[in-house]
Design an enzyme around this catalytic site. Structure first.
Site, PDB file in Angstrom:
ATOM      1  N   GLN A  91       0.853  -1.194   0.000  1.00 53.79           N
ATOM      2  CA  GLN A  91       0.000   0.000   0.000  1.00 53.79           C
ATOM      3  C   GLN A  91       0.890   1.246   0.000  1.00 53.79           C
ATOM      4  OE1 GLN A  91      -2.815   0.206   3.261  1.00 53.79           O
ATOM      5  NE2 GLN A  91      -3.827   2.000   2.428  1.00 53.79           N
ATOM      6  N   VAL A  93      -0.684   4.557  -1.035  1.00 52.86           N
ATOM      7  CA  VAL A  93      -1.583   5.647  -0.653  1.00 52.86           C
ATOM      8  C   VAL A  93      -2.353   5.136   0.560  1.00 52.86           C
ATOM      9  CG1 VAL A  93      -3.489   7.132  -1.353  1.00 52.86           C
ATOM     10  CG2 VAL A  93      -1.754   6.481  -3.026  1.00 52.86           C
ATOM     11  N   HIS A  97      -8.559   2.033  -0.775  1.00 55.06           N
ATOM     12  CA  HIS A  97      -8.981   1.903  -2.169  1.00 55.06           C
ATOM     13  C   HIS A  97      -8.912   0.438  -2.565  1.00 55.06           C
ATOM     14  CE1 HIS A  97      -4.633   2.616  -2.246  1.00 55.06           C
ATOM     15  NE2 HIS A  97      -4.580   2.062  -3.453  1.00 55.06           N
ATOM     16  N   HIS A  99      -8.816  -2.103  -5.876  1.00 55.93           N
ATOM     17  CA  HIS A  99      -8.550  -2.209  -7.306  1.00 55.93           C
ATOM     18  C   HIS A  99      -9.492  -3.236  -7.929  1.00 55.93           C
ATOM     19  CE1 HIS A  99      -4.540  -0.173  -7.224  1.00 55.93           C
ATOM     20  NE2 HIS A  99      -4.585  -0.557  -5.965  1.00 55.93           N
TER      21      HIS A  99
END
Length: 125
Positions: A91, A93, A97, A99
């Protein structure tokens, strides 16, 4: 937790493909395949494990909606769905999130093992 301003919070709504109560969806800026899409939490949560049960339930629905959105433009033969949780897992960021990566027959020589390829020497078994 003290977050630095997440790069995801600077994304203009005009770039959203979909939007739910807790998430928005955009095309990945650095796609690994045509149609690679990100589902991003509106609230700064570190990773999947910081999502509450309501958010996790919505995530499941948003993944399904994202697949439909991808298939309006692309014709994938499969998908990888992935979340990197923590720096050790890749990771970069530190804002949740997910994908949704369309896969295509022939996009790599031997895709067997799929997400096991996060550690390439262990993909084949």
């Amino acid at each position: 937790r003290n977050f630095l301003m997440s790069v995801f919070l600077n994304i203009p709504k005009e770039q959203y493909l979909l939007e739910g109560k807790h998430f928005f969806v955009i095309r990945d800026k650095y796609p690994v395949s045509p149609g690679h899409t990100l589902i991003i939490s509106k609230e700064e949560k570190l990773d999947y494990f910081e999502l509450n049960e309501v958010e996790k339930a919505e995530l499941t629905s948003i993944i399904e909606q994202t697949k439909i959105e991808i298939e309006k433009v692309y014709e994938p033969d499969g998908y990888n769905i992935g979340m990197n949780c923590g720096a050790a897992a890749g990771q970069t960021v530190m804002h949740f999130h997910c994908h949704v990566i369309p896969r295509y027959n022939g996009d790599m020589e031997d895709p067997r093992g799929g997400v096991r390829g996060v550690i390439p020497d262990n993909q084949k078994y």
